[in-house]
Design a protein around this motif. Structure first.
Motif, PDB file in Angstrom:
ATOM      1  N   HIS A 118       0.837  -1.207   0.000  1.00  0.00           N
ATOM      2  CA  HIS A 118       0.000   0.000   0.000  1.00  0.00           C
ATOM      3  C   HIS A 118       0.871   1.257   0.000  1.00  0.00           C
ATOM      4  N   ASP A 121       2.132   1.933  -3.345  1.00  0.00           N
ATOM      5  CA  ASP A 121       1.053   2.513  -4.160  1.00  0.00           C
ATOM      6  C   ASP A 121       0.903   4.000  -3.839  1.00  0.00           C
ATOM      7  N   LYS A 146      -9.655  -2.794  -6.090  1.00  0.00           N
ATOM      8  CA  LYS A 146      -8.525  -2.346  -6.905  1.00  0.00           C
ATOM      9  C   LYS A 146      -7.315  -2.024  -6.031  1.00  0.00           C
ATOM     10  N   ARG A 149      -5.832  -5.340  -4.283  1.00  0.00           N
ATOM     11  CA  ARG A 149      -5.136  -6.170  -5.268  1.00  0.00           C
ATOM     12  C   ARG A 149      -3.841  -5.512  -5.714  1.00  0.00           C
ATOM     13  N   ALA A 150      -3.834  -4.185  -5.780  1.00  0.00           N
ATOM     14  CA  ALA A 150      -2.605  -3.469  -6.134  1.00  0.00           C
ATOM     15  C   ALA A 150      -1.535  -3.677  -5.056  1.00  0.00           C
ATOM     16  N   SER A 153      -0.151  -7.052  -5.387  1.00  0.00           N
ATOM     17  CA  SER A 153       0.687  -7.122  -6.579  1.00  0.00           C
ATOM     18  C   SER A 153       2.057  -6.513  -6.341  1.00  0.00           C
ATOM     19  N   PHE A 154       2.102  -5.391  -5.636  1.00  0.00           N
ATOM     20  CA  PHE A 154       3.390  -4.773  -5.316  1.00  0.00           C
ATOM     21  C   PHE A 154       4.251  -5.731  -4.491  1.00  0.00           C
TER      22      PHE A 154
END
Length: 208
Positions: A118, A121, A146, A149-150, A153-154
């Motif tokens: 997070h 992001d 969104k 999931r981001a 993914s990071f």
């Protein structure tokens, strides 16, 4: 004379502030999770020099951990921002209560890695966009999906797939954890299969 005293006072205050900023550690980490945080941070070299405070709270609604920018950080450039990662001392789901520190070590590292995802992001967003992010996260379920999931993914892209998978499996395979909470994890976060697919894609791209 009065102006000279005011000037000296102002200089003294400035020196104290500068000394505090220089000597204050960038990251504040409770000793009982320092090794787990250090392992997770090792996967995010981009966050070196970014101030992150890890802080325990008695309870965090609907979450075990929560990453957020500080209000003062929103007034600064990206490389000067500061963040807090709040960690619930306990989490209770459908009558089953766990001490966060009692979960398996790799699960805890995975949770921390997700929160650092997070922060990654957030670091890519402007201050105005970050404020809008907070508003949309509160109001829009699709945006929550969104964002979560981001963050996953990071973490996966930074080599934390095994930790993230262990965290998912701890939640999804734990018999005492309520199905409603499991459904939330399935709805908003990457599934174990999607994580494995990401890892395969990374491995294939590295061979090209």
């Amino acid at each position: 004379m009065k102006q000279r005293i005011k000037l000296l006072l102002l200089l003294s205050i400035s020196l104290i502030l500068i000394t505090t900023i220089v000597t204050e550690p960038k990251n504040k980490i409770p000793e009982n999770i320092k090794s787990e945080v250090d392992i997770a941070l090792h996967h995010f070299p981009e966050l070196e020099g970014i101030s992150i405070e890890f802080k325990f709270k008695k309870n965090i609604k609907k979450s075990v951990m929560l990453a957020q920018p500080t209000w003062s950080g929103l007034l600064k450039p990206k490389n000067k921002r500061s963040y807090k990662i709040l960690i619930s001392e306990k989490f209770k789901i459908s009558g089953a209560e766990f001490k966060t520190l009692d979960v398996p070590r790799d699960v805890l590292i995975g949770w921390i890695g997700h929160e650092l995802g997070h922060v990654m992001d957030y670091q890519q967003r402007s201050n105005l966009n970050l404020i809008g992010f907070g508003i949309r996260y509160v109001l829009l379920k699709e945006f929550v999906k969104k964002a979560e999931r981001a963050a996953d993914s990071f973490a996966v892209s930074r080599g934390m797939s095994e930790y993230i998978l262990k965290t998912k499996r701890f939640i999804l395979n734990h018999s005492k954890i309520d199905e409603v909470y499991k459904a939330r994890i399935k709805q908003y976060y990457l599934s174990p299969d999607e994580i494995m697919e990401m890892v395969k894609e990374q491995e294939n791209s590295s061979l090209l």
